[in-house]
Write a protein that holds these residues in place. Structure first.
Motif, PDB file in Angstrom:
ATOM      1  N   GLY A   1     -83.847 -50.507 -74.296  1.00 51.46           N
ATOM      2  CA  GLY A   1     -84.138 -48.865 -74.317  1.00 51.46           C
ATOM      3  C   GLY A   1     -82.733 -48.894 -72.686  1.00 51.46           C
ATOM      4  O   GLY A   1     -82.759 -47.318 -72.969  1.00 51.46           O
ATOM      5  N   ILE A   2     -83.148 -48.889 -72.378  1.00 51.04           N
ATOM      6  CA  ILE A   2     -81.850 -48.813 -70.771  1.00 51.04           C
ATOM      7  C   ILE A   2     -80.335 -48.757 -71.562  1.00 51.04           C
ATOM      8  O   ILE A   2     -79.156 -47.622 -71.316  1.00 51.04           O
ATOM      9  CB  ILE A   2     -81.862 -49.491 -69.348  1.00 51.04           C
ATOM     10  CG1 ILE A   2     -83.227 -48.997 -69.134  1.00 51.04           C
ATOM     11  CG2 ILE A   2     -80.935 -48.913 -68.658  1.00 51.04           C
ATOM     12  CD1 ILE A   2     -83.589 -49.769 -67.690  1.00 51.04           C
ATOM     13  N   ILE A   3     -80.210 -49.697 -71.929  1.00 53.82           N
ATOM     14  CA  ILE A   3     -78.659 -49.770 -72.294  1.00 53.82           C
ATOM     15  C   ILE A   3     -78.773 -49.407 -74.217  1.00 53.82           C
ATOM     16  O   ILE A   3     -77.681 -48.019 -73.927  1.00 53.82           O
ATOM     17  CB  ILE A   3     -78.769 -51.226 -73.434  1.00 53.82           C
ATOM     18  CG1 ILE A   3     -78.716 -52.663 -72.089  1.00 53.82           C
ATOM     19  CG2 ILE A   3     -77.277 -51.559 -74.134  1.00 53.82           C
ATOM     20  CD1 ILE A   3     -77.656 -52.148 -70.574  1.00 53.82           C
ATOM     21  N   GLY A   4     -79.772 -48.437 -74.722  1.00 50.84           N
ATOM     22  CA  GLY A   4     -79.610 -47.928 -75.608  1.00 50.84           C
ATOM     23  C   GLY A   4     -79.189 -46.012 -74.997  1.00 50.84           C
ATOM     24  O   GLY A   4     -78.228 -45.325 -75.660  1.00 50.84           O
ATOM     25  N   VAL A   5     -79.688 -46.214 -74.184  1.00 50.86           N
ATOM     26  CA  VAL A   5     -79.426 -44.493 -73.129  1.00 50.86           C
ATOM     27  C   VAL A   5     -79.135 -45.073 -72.901  1.00 50.86           C
ATOM     28  O   VAL A   5     -77.978 -43.049 -72.841  1.00 50.86           O
ATOM     29  CB  VAL A   5     -80.776 -44.213 -72.268  1.00 50.86           C
ATOM     30  CG1 VAL A   5     -80.325 -43.123 -71.345  1.00 50.86           C
ATOM     31  CG2 VAL A   5     -82.183 -44.715 -72.902  1.00 50.86           C
ATOM     32  N   ILE A   6     -78.122 -45.262 -72.131  1.00 49.75           N
ATOM     33  CA  ILE A   6     -76.330 -45.760 -71.900  1.00 49.75           C
ATOM     34  C   ILE A   6     -75.391 -44.761 -72.940  1.00 49.75           C
ATOM     35  O   ILE A   6     -74.565 -44.233 -72.946  1.00 49.75           O
ATOM     36  CB  ILE A   6     -76.314 -46.534 -70.613  1.00 49.75           C
ATOM     37  CG1 ILE A   6     -77.120 -46.518 -69.335  1.00 49.75           C
ATOM     38  CG2 ILE A   6     -74.780 -46.703 -70.666  1.00 49.75           C
ATOM     39  CD1 ILE A   6     -76.808 -47.935 -68.467  1.00 49.75           C
ATOM     40  N   VAL A   7     -75.719 -45.750 -73.900  1.00 49.56           N
ATOM     41  CA  VAL A   7     -75.013 -46.065 -75.281  1.00 49.56           C
ATOM     42  C   VAL A   7     -75.393 -44.350 -75.620  1.00 49.56           C
ATOM     43  O   VAL A   7     -74.207 -44.227 -75.887  1.00 49.56           O
ATOM     44  CB  VAL A   7     -75.278 -47.018 -76.305  1.00 49.56           C
ATOM     45  CG1 VAL A   7     -74.306 -46.933 -77.178  1.00 49.56           C
ATOM     46  CG2 VAL A   7     -74.878 -48.608 -75.411  1.00 49.56           C
ATOM     47  N   TRP A   8     -76.133 -43.832 -75.532  1.00 52.31           N
ATOM     48  CA  TRP A   8     -76.798 -42.690 -76.812  1.00 52.31           C
ATOM     49  C   TRP A   8     -75.769 -41.418 -75.580  1.00 52.31           C
ATOM     50  O   TRP A   8     -75.295 -40.904 -76.465  1.00 52.31           O
ATOM     51  CB  TRP A   8     -78.145 -42.136 -76.818  1.00 52.31           C
ATOM     52  CG  TRP A   8     -77.999 -41.070 -77.196  1.00 52.31           C
ATOM     53  CD1 TRP A   8     -77.940 -40.566 -78.529  1.00 52.31           C
ATOM     54  CD2 TRP A   8     -78.593 -39.654 -76.513  1.00 52.31           C
ATOM     55  NE1 TRP A   8     -78.356 -39.403 -78.738  1.00 52.31           N
ATOM     56  CE2 TRP A   8     -79.154 -39.034 -77.142  1.00 52.31           C
ATOM     57  CE3 TRP A   8     -78.714 -39.804 -74.830  1.00 52.31           C
ATOM     58  CZ2 TRP A   8     -78.884 -38.201 -76.977  1.00 52.31           C
ATOM     59  CZ3 TRP A   8     -79.392 -38.268 -74.929  1.00 52.31           C
ATOM     60  CH2 TRP A   8     -79.348 -37.498 -75.580  1.00 52.31           C
ATOM     61  N   GLY A   9     -76.113 -42.225 -74.436  1.00 60.00           N
ATOM     62  CA  GLY A   9     -75.225 -40.739 -73.534  1.00 60.00           C
ATOM     63  C   GLY A   9     -73.953 -40.355 -73.770  1.00 60.00           C
ATOM     64  O   GLY A   9     -73.533 -39.066 -73.848  1.00 60.00           O
ATOM     65  N   SER A  10     -73.209 -42.034 -73.571  1.00 63.16           N
ATOM     66  CA  SER A  10     -72.119 -41.513 -73.902  1.00 63.16           C
ATOM     67  C   SER A  10     -71.634 -41.177 -75.115  1.00 63.16           C
ATOM     68  O   SER A  10     -70.208 -40.664 -75.043  1.00 63.16           O
ATOM     69  CB  SER A  10     -71.458 -43.126 -73.761  1.00 63.16           C
ATOM     70  OG  SER A  10     -71.786 -43.951 -71.773  1.00 63.16           O
ATOM     71  N   PHE A  11     -71.892 -41.466 -75.868  1.00 60.21           N
ATOM     72  CA  PHE A  11     -72.038 -40.829 -77.459  1.00 60.21           C
ATOM     73  C   PHE A  11     -71.743 -39.439 -77.331  1.00 60.21           C
ATOM     74  O   PHE A  11     -70.700 -39.333 -78.052  1.00 60.21           O
ATOM     75  CB  PHE A  11     -72.390 -41.446 -78.277  1.00 60.21           C
ATOM     76  CG  PHE A  11     -71.905 -41.879 -79.924  1.00 60.21           C
ATOM     77  CD1 PHE A  11     -70.930 -42.611 -80.435  1.00 60.21           C
ATOM     78  CD2 PHE A  11     -72.661 -40.503 -80.025  1.00 60.21           C
ATOM     79  CE1 PHE A  11     -70.384 -41.977 -81.755  1.00 60.21           C
ATOM     80  CE2 PHE A  11     -72.371 -40.192 -81.750  1.00 60.21           C
ATOM     81  CZ  PHE A  11     -71.176 -40.370 -82.243  1.00 60.21           C
ATOM     82  N   THR A  12     -72.454 -39.457 -76.942  1.00 63.56           N
ATOM     83  CA  THR A  12     -73.118 -37.306 -76.882  1.00 63.56           C
ATOM     84  C   THR A  12     -72.064 -36.873 -76.134  1.00 63.56           C
ATOM     85  O   THR A  12     -71.592 -35.936 -76.374  1.00 63.56           O
ATOM     86  CB  THR A  12     -74.470 -37.304 -76.045  1.00 63.56           C
ATOM     87  OG1 THR A  12     -75.139 -38.254 -77.200  1.00 63.56           O
ATOM     88  CG2 THR A  12     -74.297 -36.345 -76.602  1.00 63.56           C
ATOM     89  N   GLY A  13     -71.490 -37.144 -74.939  1.00 61.27           N
ATOM     90  CA  GLY A  13     -70.943 -36.898 -74.142  1.00 61.27           C
ATOM     91  C   GLY A  13     -69.513 -36.844 -74.570  1.00 61.27           C
ATOM     92  O   GLY A  13     -68.757 -36.190 -74.439  1.00 61.27           O
ATOM     93  N   ALA A  14     -68.903 -37.856 -74.994  1.00 60.62           N
ATOM     94  CA  ALA A  14     -67.559 -38.102 -76.132  1.00 60.62           C
ATOM     95  C   ALA A  14     -67.231 -37.433 -77.688  1.00 60.62           C
ATOM     96  O   ALA A  14     -66.327 -36.083 -77.727  1.00 60.62           O
ATOM     97  CB  ALA A  14     -67.446 -39.488 -76.637  1.00 60.62           C
ATOM     98  N   GLN A  15     -68.470 -37.314 -78.113  1.00 66.12           N
ATOM     99  CA  GLN A  15     -68.590 -36.468 -78.915  1.00 66.12           C
ATOM    100  C   GLN A  15     -68.113 -34.498 -78.494  1.00 66.12           C
ATOM    101  O   GLN A  15     -67.641 -33.989 -79.581  1.00 66.12           O
ATOM    102  CB  GLN A  15     -69.816 -36.294 -79.851  1.00 66.12           C
ATOM    103  CG  GLN A  15     -69.786 -37.516 -80.569  1.00 66.12           C
ATOM    104  CD  GLN A  15     -69.093 -37.762 -81.833  1.00 66.12           C
ATOM    105  OE1 GLN A  15     -67.793 -38.536 -81.545  1.00 66.12           O
ATOM    106  NE2 GLN A  15     -69.646 -37.102 -82.930  1.00 66.12           N
ATOM    107  N   ASN A  16     -69.285 -34.327 -77.286  1.00 66.63           N
ATOM    108  CA  ASN A  16     -69.134 -32.690 -76.462  1.00 66.63           C
ATOM    109  C   ASN A  16     -67.628 -32.181 -76.034  1.00 66.63           C
ATOM    110  O   ASN A  16     -67.475 -31.506 -76.506  1.00 66.63           O
ATOM    111  CB  ASN A  16     -70.480 -33.374 -75.880  1.00 66.63           C
ATOM    112  CG  ASN A  16     -71.583 -32.776 -76.242  1.00 66.63           C
ATOM    113  OD1 ASN A  16     -71.551 -32.495 -77.865  1.00 66.63           O
ATOM    114  ND2 ASN A  16     -72.528 -33.469 -75.385  1.00 66.63           N
TER     115      ASN A  16
END
Length: 280
Positions: free
Chosen positions: A36-51
């Protein structure tokens, strides 16, 4: 019967941990939390990069790891950098062990001068940041003694980690029962023979776990030599990013390569610990 009498408690079952502790202590929950922690980190990085409007180019990453040509398998720049990192780390680790053993023996020698030199060395190294020590070896001692950047990097890592390794070695030596010293002395062994044949072989099982952590620490610390452009994994990653602007992909890949190496080391040494315990 006195209040301090513990005979009634012998053989009594240990109290069960609280339900919350049992829940979070289970393997399944621990793995789920980690993922779950790894998923949150990956999701946050992906979302930030998309923005940011970042253009992901993961399809280009494999060419920097490996490729197949008419000559067969070819290592990419990141694998070449990994090999350089491992070579740098192993060389520094061997030197750190030799210097650490010398410092540990000086502290255990009982000589006032030897102990003072060892303690002074430890306090000096412990209170200097690794980056400052690297600059000291490269920019100050390098011109004086003719160190190139690779030699300065090895000496920096060796000296810095020797201070930590010396404490591991000293603790392992002190963990051996005092009766072993007396037995070696009774059969006429010299102190050198006692260390070589009796004390150091027995102290290995005490040293393995912390020494494993120190190897992992040294491999991760080796990334700092990229600031003086020594060819290793982090330096290769920075060079690729400067050419391709694939910051997210390359840094994620470099991080996963480091993690894979350290996990392999940890699993391998865990096997050695179990094997050594069985042999004992």
């Amino acid at each position: 019967m006195s209040v301090t009498d513990t005979s009634l408690f012998k053989g009594a079952p240990l109290p069960k941990p609280p339900p919350v502790q049992r829940f979070f202590g289970s393997t399944l929950v621990s793995v789920a939390l980690y993922l779950g922690i790894i998923g949150v980190i990956v999701w946050g990085s992906f979302t930030g990069a998309q923005n940011m409007g970042y253009n992901w180019q993961w399809y280009r990453v494999p060419q920097y790891l490996y490729s197949f040509t008419d000559d067969g398998f070819q290592a990419g720049e990141l694998l070449i950098g990994l090999a350089a990192t491992i070579q740098l780390s192993l060389t520094a680790f061997v030197l750190a062990c030799l210097l650490g053993l010398l410092v540990a023996l000086l502290r255990l020698s009982g000589l006032v001068i030897g102990s003072a030199v060892a303690v002074g060395f430890l306090e000096f190294i412990r209170n200097i940041p690794l980056l400052v020590l690297l600059y000291l070896f490269y920019y100050v001692l390098g011109p004086i003694f003719g160190f190139d950047r690779y030699t300065a990097s090895i000496l920096t890592l060796a000296v810095f980690h020797s201070a930590l390794i010396s404490e591991i070695l000293r603790a392992g030596i002190l963990a051996v029962d005092r009766g072993q010293w007396e037995a070696a002395k009774s059969i006429g062994m010299s102190p050198g023979q006692t260390y070589r044949y009796i004390i150091l072989p027995q102290s290995v099982r005490f040293m393995l776990p912390p020494m494993t952590g120190e190897v992992v620490h040294l491999i991760k610390s080796s990334a700092i030599v990229s600031v003086i452009a020594v060819a290793e994994l982090t330096t290769f990653g920075r060079n690729i990013i400067s050419d391709t602007y694939m910051s997210f992909e390359i840094w994620f890949t470099v991080a996963m390569v480091y993690m894979a190496v350290t996990l392999i080391l940890s699993v391998g040494v865990s096997y050695l610990e179990r094997r050594y315990a069985v042999d004992q």
